[in-house]
Scaffold this motif. Structure first.
Motif, PDB file in Angstrom:
ATOM      1  N   GLY A 106       0.820  -1.216   0.000  1.00 18.32           N
ATOM      2  CA  GLY A 106       0.000   0.000   0.000  1.00 18.32           C
ATOM      3  C   GLY A 106       0.846   1.253   0.000  1.00 18.32           C
ATOM      4  N   ARG A 107       1.889   1.271   0.826  1.00 14.33           N
ATOM      5  CA  ARG A 107       2.775   2.434   0.898  1.00 14.33           C
ATOM      6  C   ARG A 107       3.490   2.640  -0.427  1.00 14.33           C
ATOM      7  NH1 ARG A 107       7.904   3.889   1.747  1.00 14.33           N
ATOM      8  NH2 ARG A 107       8.358   5.672   3.060  1.00 14.33           N
ATOM      9  N   GLU A 108       3.981   1.565  -1.015  1.00 19.57           N
ATOM     10  CA  GLU A 108       4.702   1.653  -2.277  1.00 19.57           C
ATOM     11  C   GLU A 108       3.796   2.175  -3.397  1.00 19.57           C
ATOM     12  OE1 GLU A 108       8.012   1.516  -4.727  1.00 19.57           O
ATOM     13  OE2 GLU A 108       7.888   1.318  -2.555  1.00 19.57           O
ATOM     14  N   PHE A 109       2.543   1.739  -3.411  1.00 19.26           N
ATOM     15  CA  PHE A 109       1.595   2.232  -4.416  1.00 19.26           C
ATOM     16  C   PHE A 109       1.397   3.731  -4.241  1.00 19.26           C
ATOM     17  CE2 PHE A 109      -2.720   3.264  -5.834  1.00 19.26           C
ATOM     18  CZ  PHE A 109      -2.649   2.837  -7.144  1.00 19.26           C
ATOM     19  N   PHE A 110       1.224   4.172  -3.005  1.00 14.94           N
ATOM     20  CA  PHE A 110       1.045   5.601  -2.732  1.00 14.94           C
ATOM     21  C   PHE A 110       2.264   6.397  -3.204  1.00 14.94           C
ATOM     22  CE2 PHE A 110       1.812   9.233   0.058  1.00 14.94           C
ATOM     23  CZ  PHE A 110       0.658   9.962  -0.157  1.00 14.94           C
ATOM     24  N   VAL A 111       3.452   5.948  -2.833  1.00 14.90           N
ATOM     25  CA  VAL A 111       4.676   6.673  -3.175  1.00 14.90           C
ATOM     26  C   VAL A 111       4.877   6.729  -4.681  1.00 14.90           C
ATOM     27  CG1 VAL A 111       7.207   6.583  -3.011  1.00 14.90           C
ATOM     28  CG2 VAL A 111       5.803   6.224  -0.974  1.00 14.90           C
ATOM     29  N   ARG A 112       4.684   5.612  -5.360  1.00 14.00           N
ATOM     30  CA  ARG A 112       4.855   5.593  -6.822  1.00 14.00           C
ATOM     31  C   ARG A 112       3.813   6.465  -7.516  1.00 14.00           C
ATOM     32  NH1 ARG A 112       6.549  -0.476  -8.808  1.00 14.00           N
ATOM     33  NH2 ARG A 112       8.248  -0.759  -7.329  1.00 14.00           N
ATOM     34  N   THR A 113       2.596   6.444  -7.005  1.00 13.26           N
ATOM     35  CA  THR A 113       1.530   7.264  -7.591  1.00 13.26           C
ATOM     36  C   THR A 113       1.881   8.739  -7.480  1.00 13.26           C
ATOM     37  OG1 THR A 113      -0.151   5.601  -7.112  1.00 13.26           O
ATOM     38  CG2 THR A 113      -0.922   7.850  -7.448  1.00 13.26           C
ATOM     39  N   VAL A 114       2.304   9.161  -6.310  1.00 10.57           N
ATOM     40  CA  VAL A 114       2.662  10.566  -6.099  1.00 10.57           C
ATOM     41  C   VAL A 114       3.854  10.950  -6.974  1.00 10.57           C
ATOM     42  CG1 VAL A 114       3.583  12.195  -4.403  1.00 10.57           C
ATOM     43  CG2 VAL A 114       1.645  10.738  -3.813  1.00 10.57           C
ATOM     44  N   ALA A 115       4.862  10.099  -7.043  1.00 10.14           N
ATOM     45  CA  ALA A 115       6.046  10.392  -7.857  1.00 10.14           C
ATOM     46  C   ALA A 115       5.670  10.515  -9.340  1.00 10.14           C
ATOM     47  CB  ALA A 115       7.099   9.308  -7.669  1.00 10.14           C
ATOM     48  N   LYS A 116       4.814   9.625  -9.802  1.00  6.14           N
ATOM     49  CA  LYS A 116       4.383   9.676 -11.206  1.00  6.14           C
ATOM     50  C   LYS A 116       3.586  10.944 -11.484  1.00  6.14           C
ATOM     51  CE  LYS A 116       2.186   6.964 -14.876  1.00  6.14           C
ATOM     52  NZ  LYS A 116       2.689   7.863 -15.848  1.00  6.14           N
ATOM     53  N   LEU A 117       2.719  11.332 -10.567  1.00 12.41           N
ATOM     54  CA  LEU A 117       1.957  12.569 -10.745  1.00 12.41           C
ATOM     55  C   LEU A 117       2.889  13.774 -10.812  1.00 12.41           C
ATOM     56  CD1 LEU A 117      -1.110  12.001  -8.410  1.00 12.41           C
ATOM     57  CD2 LEU A 117      -1.156  12.337 -10.881  1.00 12.41           C
ATOM     58  N   MET A 118       3.893  13.815  -9.964  1.00 10.85           N
ATOM     59  CA  MET A 118       4.839  14.928  -9.994  1.00 10.85           C
ATOM     60  C   MET A 118       5.600  14.940 -11.314  1.00 10.85           C
ATOM     61  SD  MET A 118       6.175  15.322  -6.031  1.00 10.85           S
ATOM     62  CE  MET A 118       7.373  14.056  -6.198  1.00 10.85           C
ATOM     63  N   ASP A 119       6.041  13.766 -11.771  1.00 16.87           N
ATOM     64  CA  ASP A 119       6.764  13.686 -13.040  1.00 16.87           C
ATOM     65  C   ASP A 119       5.885  14.079 -14.227  1.00 16.87           C
ATOM     66  OD1 ASP A 119       9.038  12.824 -11.724  1.00 16.87           O
ATOM     67  OD2 ASP A 119       8.780  10.709 -12.271  1.00 16.87           O
ATOM     68  N   ASP A 120       4.673  13.554 -14.257  1.00 21.61           N
ATOM     69  CA  ASP A 120       3.783  13.777 -15.403  1.00 21.61           C
ATOM     70  C   ASP A 120       3.238  15.199 -15.485  1.00 21.61           C
ATOM     71  OD1 ASP A 120       4.207  11.140 -16.043  1.00 21.61           O
ATOM     72  OD2 ASP A 120       2.188  10.459 -15.485  1.00 21.61           O
ATOM     73  N   THR A 121       3.008  15.813 -14.336  1.00 24.34           N
ATOM     74  CA  THR A 121       2.362  17.133 -14.330  1.00 24.34           C
ATOM     75  C   THR A 121       3.330  18.283 -14.124  1.00 24.34           C
ATOM     76  OG1 THR A 121       1.950  17.129 -11.946  1.00 24.34           O
ATOM     77  CG2 THR A 121       0.240  16.141 -13.359  1.00 24.34           C
ATOM     78  N   GLY A 122       4.498  18.015 -13.558  1.00 22.60           N
ATOM     79  CA  GLY A 122       5.412  19.086 -13.222  1.00 22.60           C
ATOM     80  C   GLY A 122       5.019  19.814 -11.944  1.00 22.60           C
ATOM     81  N   ILE A 123       3.995  19.315 -11.268  1.00 29.31           N
ATOM     82  CA  ILE A 123       3.555  19.914 -10.005  1.00 29.31           C
ATOM     83  C   ILE A 123       4.485  19.432  -8.899  1.00 29.31           C
ATOM     84  CG2 ILE A 123       1.679  20.078  -8.323  1.00 29.31           C
ATOM     85  CD1 ILE A 123      -0.275  19.566 -10.652  1.00 29.31           C
ATOM     86  N   ALA A 124       4.955  20.348  -8.094  1.00 26.32           N
ATOM     87  CA  ALA A 124       5.865  20.002  -6.997  1.00 26.32           C
ATOM     88  C   ALA A 124       5.118  19.277  -5.884  1.00 26.32           C
ATOM     89  CB  ALA A 124       6.524  21.266  -6.454  1.00 26.32           C
ATOM     90  N   ARG A 125       5.895  18.735  -4.951  1.00 23.98           N
ATOM     91  CA  ARG A 125       5.330  17.984  -3.823  1.00 23.98           C
ATOM     92  C   ARG A 125       4.247  18.758  -3.091  1.00 23.98           C
ATOM     93  NH1 ARG A 125      10.584  15.954  -0.712  1.00 23.98           N
ATOM     94  NH2 ARG A 125      11.786  16.613  -2.479  1.00 23.98           N
TER      95      ARG A 125
END
Length: 131
Positions: free
Chosen positions: A76-95
């Motif tokens: 569950g934690r890994e899914f959350f972390v990967r999802t957030v990282a992908k969103l940051m990469d794909d959108t350019g939105i910072a943390r």
């Protein structure tokens, strides 16, 4: 719920969202939240929902025992972390911007009925991720 909120807090340094300045291609701070495409919004919602359920399981009070074990291999934690990282990469939105959006999703998912409603789709997304 606390883990999801803690994960979001770790991602967040402030309440400001960052966007790219089109002229200089440098980050510009903005408080406005631009709408995410539905796929990205669903990914964020599911990342947060999975984190909430994983925390409930960790505390031994998961409402629905039919859900798979999200604690095994920190799935569950890994899914959350990967999802957030992908969103940051794909959108350019910072943390900070992703964390702000994630906190809004976590607030919506405090309602057990809302969490129950999104989990089947989120579990399919989790399975599709290969984790």
């Amino acid at each position: 719920m606390k883990t999801a909120l803690a994960c979001l807090a770790v991602l967040s340094f402030s309440g400001a969202a960052l966007a790219q300045d089109a002229d200089t291609n440098t980050p510009a701070i903005t408080m406005e939240l631009v709408d995410l495409p539905i796929e990205q919004q669903a990914a964020l919602r599911c990342g947060v929902a999975i984190a909430i359920v994983a925390e409930q399981q960790r505390m031994g009070n998961a409402a629905n025992t039919d859900w798979p074990d999200l604690l095994a291999n920190d799935r569950g934690r890994e899914f959350f972390v990967r999802t957030v990282a992908k969103l940051m990469d794909d959108t350019g939105i910072a943390r900070e911007g992703i964390a702000l959006r994630g906190r809004k999703e976590a607030e919506k998912l405090r309602d057990p009925a809302e969490l129950e409603a999104v989990m089947p789709a989120c579990l399919m997304m989790l399975d599709a991720s290969g984790l």
